[in-house]
Write an enzyme that holds these catalytic residues in place. Structure first.
Site, PDB file in Angstrom:
ATOM      1  N   TYR A   1       0.862  -1.193   0.000  1.00 18.12           N
ATOM      2  CA  TYR A   1       0.000   0.000   0.000  1.00 18.12           C
ATOM      3  C   TYR A   1       0.896   1.239   0.000  1.00 18.12           C
ATOM      4  O   TYR A   1       1.877   1.310   0.749  1.00 18.12           O
ATOM      5  CB  TYR A   1      -0.895   0.032   1.238  1.00 18.12           C
ATOM      6  CG  TYR A   1      -1.615   1.357   1.427  1.00 18.12           C
ATOM      7  CD1 TYR A   1      -2.904   1.549   0.926  1.00 18.12           C
ATOM      8  CD2 TYR A   1      -0.994   2.429   2.068  1.00 18.12           C
ATOM      9  CE1 TYR A   1      -3.546   2.767   1.073  1.00 18.12           C
ATOM     10  CE2 TYR A   1      -1.637   3.655   2.214  1.00 18.12           C
ATOM     11  CZ  TYR A   1      -2.909   3.813   1.719  1.00 18.12           C
ATOM     12  OH  TYR A   1      -3.536   5.025   1.859  1.00 18.12           O
TER      13      TYR A   1
ATOM     14  N   GLU B   1      -3.941   7.343  -3.746  1.00 21.17           N
ATOM     15  CA  GLU B   1      -3.762   6.069  -3.053  1.00 21.17           C
ATOM     16  C   GLU B   1      -3.624   4.931  -4.046  1.00 21.17           C
ATOM     17  O   GLU B   1      -4.399   4.819  -4.992  1.00 21.17           O
ATOM     18  CB  GLU B   1      -4.981   5.835  -2.146  1.00 21.17           C
ATOM     19  CG  GLU B   1      -4.929   4.577  -1.318  1.00 21.17           C
ATOM     20  CD  GLU B   1      -6.159   4.451  -0.431  1.00 21.17           C
ATOM     21  OE1 GLU B   1      -6.071   4.791   0.760  1.00 21.17           O
ATOM     22  OE2 GLU B   1      -7.216   4.032  -0.938  1.00 21.17           O
TER      23      GLU B   1
END
Length: 393
Positions: A113, A201
């Site tokens: 991530y 993101e």
């Protein structure tokens, strides 16, 4: 302003971020053609069909499916296009899927991530990364916060190459993958900053079996207040993905967010709006919306506010809470009277006025002939909300 995955990937690719190749389509036949193109252009044998909606958790809701052949792409696309996809972010009604992204499946060795957002506490942008790719970052933060790497960027100097390398190394990258991941982070940050985003993101960022680093998914939210600088990005707004009442309110310059309660709110000022929602809950009700008409509330904005609030069938009463600072309470009162004469309100109306000319405003409402309860104190307003809810129970 939220963007679809395919839009976010298009933007990131322009900044040099490596993204999974794919094509966005609206029909099953277009999905099949997209798969054939990926086979010809990329040599793809496996494909992923991904619903394009403004919500996370698409895979858990059945909106992301693996296809092992072109024929399976037809089957998976037919199952997704037109479905009402339900995730933890759509609510129980789900979101209609109008488009899908057909991509070549990545040969994944590891998932990570990486995200960039504003840390309001330090007034700096922060890059967050984790080895827990594919998992909601909120869940990681709650259950294993030690697995989140954070690097803050000094706005005076911007991101430095050593910071990107530091994050990539902390994630466990080495060799050529370390170089790729470092560049990936630098390019992602540049895209975030230059598009005036509030969030960029990548989840997951993947390392493939071939040693490549690329974005399999992407999420970008653009700061609405900066859209005047980005006309091209403003054109990416998908009104079909937004609540119709929120779209309508934006035409009048109103800040409206639909909620699930039974008392409509019309307030001037975000802080007062939050306090008003607390009043409603204290009175035993639930706020049906957040609606800030701004400091210069006029008859036009008040009328638009009433019309928008009343389009929600769950609204059983309306509380107007105005502080007369920039605008005088008597002017607001006249605007309420004018608007109420044009709109069939049909539910109990309560108005609290406080500030400049509050007493004059209250007198205007009391003598207007409207079915309206007035208040000056917070507690008085709360008590009258409770009474109104009992009368319609």
């Amino acid at each position: 302003m939220k963007l679809h995955e395919y839009q976010a990937k298009d933007i990131l690719a322009k900044y040099g971020v490596s993204v999974q190749p794919g094509h966005v389509v609206e029909t099953v036949e277009e999905a099949v053609d997209a798969a054939k193109r990926l086979h010809e252009e990329e040599g793809a044998e496996l494909f992923v069909v991904k619903a394009q909606i403004h919500a996370g958790g698409r895979g858990k809701g059945g909106g992301v499916k693996l296809a092992r052949s072109v024929d399976e792409v037809r089957e998976k696309a037919d199952a997704i296009i037109g479905m009402h996809l339900k995730t933890h972010q759509t609510g129980p009604e789900g979101q209609l899927v109008r488009k899908v992204l057909v991509t070549a499946a990545a040969d994944i060795a590891a998932e990570y991530y990486v995200g960039v957002t504003l840390d309001r506490q330090s007034s700096r942008n922060v890059i967050m990364a984790s080895t827990e790719g594919g998992v909601e970052i909120e869940k990681v933060a709650a259950e294993t916060p030690d697995k989140i790497i954070k690097e803050w960027v000094d706005p005076a100097v911007g991101i430095q190459p050593f910071q990107a390398r530091k994050i990539a190394f902390a994630l466990g990258f080495s060799g050529n993958a370390l170089k790729q991941a470092s560049k990936f982070i630098l390019y992602l940050y540049k895209a975030y900053e230059e598009t005036d985003s509030s969030l960029a993101e990548i989840n997951p960022l993947v390392l493939t079996e071939q040693g490549d680093v690329l974005a399999v998914d992407a999420k970008i939210n653009i700061d609405d207040n900066a859209l005047f600088r980005h006309k091209d990005l403003a054109d990416l707004r998908d009104l079909d993905e937004e609540d119709p009442l929120e779209v309508e309110s934006s035409k009048y310059g109103l800040n409206y967010v639909k909620l699930d309660g039974n008392v409509g709110c019309m307030v001037n000022g975000a802080g007062l709006a939050m306090a008003t929602m607390d009043i409603i809950k204290l009175a035993g009700g639930e706020p049906a919306n957040f609606l800030d008409v701004g400091g210069g509330a006029s008859a036009e904005t008040v009328e638009a506010g009433f019309r928008i609030i009343l389009k929600d069938p769950n609204v059983k009463a309306i509380l107007v809470n105005i502080f007369g600072g920039i605008v005088r309470c008597d002017r607001v009162a006249n605007g309420i009277v004018e608007a109420a004469n044009k709109v069939d309100i049909g539910v109990p109306l309560l108005v609290r006025l406080q500030g400049t000319n509050a007493e004059e405003g209250k007198e205007i409402l009391d003598k207007s002939g409207l079915k309206v309860e007035t208040a000056i104190l917070f507690k008085e307003a709360a008590d009258k909300v409770a009474q109104a809810l009992k009368s319609v129970a």
